[in-house]
Design a protein around this motif. Structure first.
Motif, mmCIF file in Angstrom:
data_model
loop_
_atom_site.group_PDB
_atom_site.id
_atom_site.type_symbol
_atom_site.label_atom_id
_atom_site.label_comp_id
_atom_site.label_asym_id
_atom_site.label_seq_id
_atom_site.Cartn_x
_atom_site.Cartn_y
_atom_site.Cartn_z
ATOM 1 N N GLY A 23 0.822 -1.201 0.000
ATOM 2 C CA GLY A 23 0.000 0.000 0.000
ATOM 3 C C GLY A 23 0.851 1.244 0.000
ATOM 4 O O GLY A 23 2.070 1.184 -0.140
ATOM 5 N N GLU A 24 0.187 2.371 0.153
ATOM 6 C CA GLU A 24 0.884 3.652 0.218
ATOM 7 C C GLU A 24 0.002 4.667 0.925
ATOM 8 O O GLU A 24 -1.199 4.452 1.097
ATOM 9 N N PHE A 25 0.612 5.761 1.318
ATOM 10 C CA PHE A 25 -0.081 6.792 2.084
ATOM 11 C C PHE A 25 -0.221 8.085 1.290
ATOM 12 O O PHE A 25 0.583 8.377 0.420
ATOM 13 N N PHE A 26 -1.251 8.838 1.642
ATOM 14 C CA PHE A 26 -1.418 10.194 1.120
ATOM 15 C C PHE A 26 -1.865 11.076 2.282
ATOM 16 O O PHE A 26 -2.371 10.593 3.289
ATOM 17 N N LYS A 27 -1.643 12.357 2.142
ATOM 18 C CA LYS A 27 -1.975 13.307 3.198
ATOM 19 C C LYS A 27 -3.497 13.452 3.327
ATOM 20 O O LYS A 27 -4.210 13.606 2.335
ATOM 21 N N PHE A 28 -3.986 13.375 4.567
ATOM 22 C CA PHE A 28 -5.409 13.509 4.855
ATOM 23 C C PHE A 28 -5.954 14.791 4.220
ATOM 24 O O PHE A 28 -5.370 15.858 4.363
ATOM 25 N N GLY A 29 -7.067 14.666 3.519
ATOM 26 C CA GLY A 29 -7.731 15.820 2.935
ATOM 27 C C GLY A 29 -7.219 16.219 1.561
ATOM 28 O O GLY A 29 -7.778 17.119 0.937
ATOM 29 N N ASP A 30 -6.182 15.570 1.079
ATOM 30 C CA ASP A 30 -5.594 15.919 -0.218
ATOM 31 C C ASP A 30 -6.200 15.027 -1.306
ATOM 32 O O ASP A 30 -5.625 14.026 -1.708
ATOM 33 N N SER A 31 -7.378 15.407 -1.776
ATOM 34 C CA SER A 31 -8.085 14.595 -2.763
ATOM 35 C C SER A 31 -7.342 14.513 -4.089
ATOM 36 O O SER A 31 -7.419 13.502 -4.787
ATOM 37 N N PHE A 32 -6.596 15.559 -4.434
ATOM 38 C CA PHE A 32 -5.815 15.535 -5.667
ATOM 39 C C PHE A 32 -4.724 14.461 -5.577
ATOM 40 O O PHE A 32 -4.522 13.686 -6.516
#
Length: 78
Positions: A23-32
């Motif tokens: 898996g991988e992570f993205f910053k909360f709230g960053d829909s782009f």
């Protein structure tokens, strides 16, 4: 279960997701950023029938099996 997860780094996700492996992570709230990661996963992994390394999955399943969890809990109680 062998599923690739795209998630925010919260609620213990950092313990079960190895970035780039299962898996991988993205910053909360960053829909782009989330949309970029979904498209990247689809283009680079899904289309190529990406499989998580079997050794990683075996170790992961052993670590989080009910048998192992119960053993760890009983060791901490005694």
């Amino acid at each position: 279960c062998g599923m690739y997860l795209i998630s925010t780094p919260v609620s213990g996700n950092t313990d079960i997701i190895s970035d780039g492996i299962n898996g991988e992570f993205f910053k909360f709230g960053d829909s782009f950023e989330l949309s970029k990661r979904i498209i990247n996963f689809y283009n680079n992994k899904f289309i190529n029938n990406y499989k998580i390394e079997s050794e990683f999955l075996e170790n992961f399943q052993l670590k989080y099996s009910w048998k192992n969890i119960v053993l760890k809990l009983s060791e901490s109680i005694n």
